[in-house]
Design a protein around this motif. Structure first.
Motif, short mmCIF file in Angstrom:
data_model
loop_
_atom_site.label_atom_id
_atom_site.label_comp_id
_atom_site.label_asym_id
_atom_site.label_seq_id
_atom_site.Cartn_x
_atom_site.Cartn_y
_atom_site.Cartn_z
N GLN A 237 0.83 -1.21 0.00
CA GLN A 237 0.00 0.00 0.00
C GLN A 237 0.86 1.26 0.00
N LEU A 238 1.94 1.23 0.74
CA LEU A 238 2.82 2.41 0.81
C LEU A 238 3.53 2.68 -0.51
N THR A 239 3.89 1.65 -1.26
CA THR A 239 4.67 1.83 -2.49
C THR A 239 3.82 1.86 -3.76
N SER A 240 2.56 1.49 -3.69
CA SER A 240 1.72 1.40 -4.89
C SER A 240 1.50 2.77 -5.54
N GLU A 241 1.51 2.78 -6.90
CA GLU A 241 1.22 4.01 -7.61
C GLU A 241 -0.25 4.41 -7.45
N TYR A 242 -1.08 3.46 -7.03
CA TYR A 242 -2.48 3.75 -6.75
C TYR A 242 -2.71 3.96 -5.25
N GLY A 243 -1.62 3.89 -4.49
CA GLY A 243 -1.71 4.06 -3.04
C GLY A 243 -0.98 5.31 -2.60
N GLU A 244 -0.02 5.13 -1.67
CA GLU A 244 0.66 6.27 -1.06
C GLU A 244 1.84 6.79 -1.86
N GLN A 245 2.44 5.95 -2.70
CA GLN A 245 3.56 6.34 -3.57
C GLN A 245 4.81 6.77 -2.81
N PHE A 246 5.07 6.16 -1.68
CA PHE A 246 6.37 6.33 -1.03
C PHE A 246 7.41 5.53 -1.81
N THR A 247 8.67 5.86 -1.61
CA THR A 247 9.73 5.08 -2.24
C THR A 247 9.85 3.74 -1.51
N GLU A 248 10.50 2.78 -2.16
CA GLU A 248 10.69 1.47 -1.54
C GLU A 248 11.51 1.58 -0.26
N GLU A 249 12.50 2.45 -0.27
CA GLU A 249 13.33 2.63 0.92
C GLU A 249 12.51 3.20 2.08
N GLN A 250 11.64 4.13 1.79
CA GLN A 250 10.80 4.73 2.84
C GLN A 250 9.80 3.71 3.38
N ALA A 251 9.22 2.91 2.50
CA ALA A 251 8.26 1.88 2.93
C ALA A 251 8.94 0.80 3.76
N GLN A 252 10.17 0.42 3.34
CA GLN A 252 10.90 -0.59 4.09
C GLN A 252 11.25 -0.08 5.48
N TYR A 253 11.63 1.18 5.57
CA TYR A 253 11.91 1.77 6.88
C TYR A 253 10.66 1.68 7.77
N ALA A 254 9.49 1.94 7.18
CA ALA A 254 8.25 1.96 7.96
C ALA A 254 7.92 0.59 8.54
N ILE A 255 7.97 -0.45 7.73
CA ILE A 255 7.57 -1.78 8.23
C ILE A 255 8.65 -2.39 9.11
N ASP A 256 9.87 -1.93 8.97
CA ASP A 256 10.93 -2.42 9.85
C ASP A 256 10.88 -1.73 11.21
N THR A 257 10.29 -0.56 11.25
CA THR A 257 10.28 0.24 12.48
C THR A 257 8.96 0.11 13.24
N ILE A 258 7.90 -0.15 12.53
CA ILE A 258 6.59 -0.16 13.16
C ILE A 258 6.50 -1.24 14.25
N VAL A 259 5.76 -0.94 15.30
CA VAL A 259 5.50 -1.90 16.38
C VAL A 259 4.04 -2.38 16.21
#
Length: 274
Positions: A201-223
């Motif tokens: 959802q974070l990286t999809s062009e129909y979703g949030e359009q974050f970069t892959e690096e930003q999305a990976q940071y999010a799921i690695d950091t989220i609790v």
């Protein structure tokens, strides 16, 4: 007794019979004596020879005296001639002052140019409005850079020009990794999505359009408790769609569904009636 005296020579004119003029350079040859004109020195007949001789001697003495005086004047004039260059000295001394003034002129001419320079930081009002909207989208909805640009330019959104929108996202001070993390937390807490589902959802062009690096940071950091998220999703399928436990299991683990791991899907089904 009648006699004709020779005319006195003009002041300053050399006498042919006189001695060399005073003031002549030492060793310089004396000027050649001019020939006497017969008409000028003609003596009328009947004059005594003595009188003529006496008058001639007197005339010669006067001529010599006059010539001497003229020589001194000429010498004085000749010696005074070099004084002229000394009078021109002040004009030559003033030249450096003029040069100094010329050197100061460029510095005085440059000052107005600096004062007339346009003020920096002026931007069109549209650009400022676009930047203000971008800041709101970032701080309140935690949108991505590309998501904000699309929202600003969309005909269904803010309808800013592309130039204004580009200025806004380029000058927006935002932590895109933090925005991605906050979006991931929202998807987890409100929609109970899986880890992989949030990443997509974070990286999809129909979703949030974050970069892959930003999305990976999010799921690695989220609790997040992914098992609990799977269970909450299972309950929603059962209560709203009346799906069976096996259908729910498949929906939770499908790559076209919620993309929970198989272990997480099993946990949900096993605890569905709990």
């Amino acid at each position: 007794m009648n006699s004709t005296l020779p005319p006195s020579p003009e002041p300053g004119a050399p006498d042919p019979s006189s001695a060399p003029q005073f003031g002549m350079p030492a060793g310089a040859p004396a000027p050649a004596p001019q020939k006497k004109k017969r008409g000028k020195w003609f003596i009328a007949g009947g004059c005594g020879c003595l009188a003529i001789i006496a008058l001639a001697i007197a005339g010669c003495s006067a001529i010599v005296a006059t010539s001497s005086g003229d020589g001194e004047d000429s010498s004085t004039t000749t010696e005074a001639a070099p004084v002229a260059p000394e009078e021109e000295a002040p004009a030559e001394e003033a030249a450096p002052e003029e040069a100094a003034i010329d050197e100061e002129v460029p510095a005085e001419e440059e000052a107005p140019a600096e004062e007339d320079a346009p003020a920096e930081g002026d931007v069109p009002a549209e650009y400022t409005s676009a930047l203000n909207s971008a800041e709101s989208y970032s701080e309140m909805l935690h949108m991505s850079k590309q998501g904000i640009f699309d929202q600003l330019t969309s005909e269904y959104g803010d309808q800013f020009s592309e130039e204004a929108a580009q200025y806004a996202v380029d000058n927006l001070e935002a932590d895109w990794n933090d925005n991605a993390l906050k979006s991931a937390e929202s998807y987890s807490e409100t929609l109970h999505m899986s880890k992989q589902g949030i990443y997509d959802q974070l990286t999809s062009e129909y979703g949030e359009q974050f970069t892959e690096e930003q999305a990976q940071y999010a799921i690695d950091t989220i609790v997040a408790d992914w098992n609990q998220n799977a269970l909450e999703s299972a309950k929603s399928y059962r209560d709203t769609m009346d799906m069976s436990p096996e259908a729910i299991r498949d929906q939770l683990s499908s790559e076209y569904g919620d993309q929970f791991t198989q272990e997480e899907a099993d946990y949900a089904v096993e605890n569905l009636d709990g």
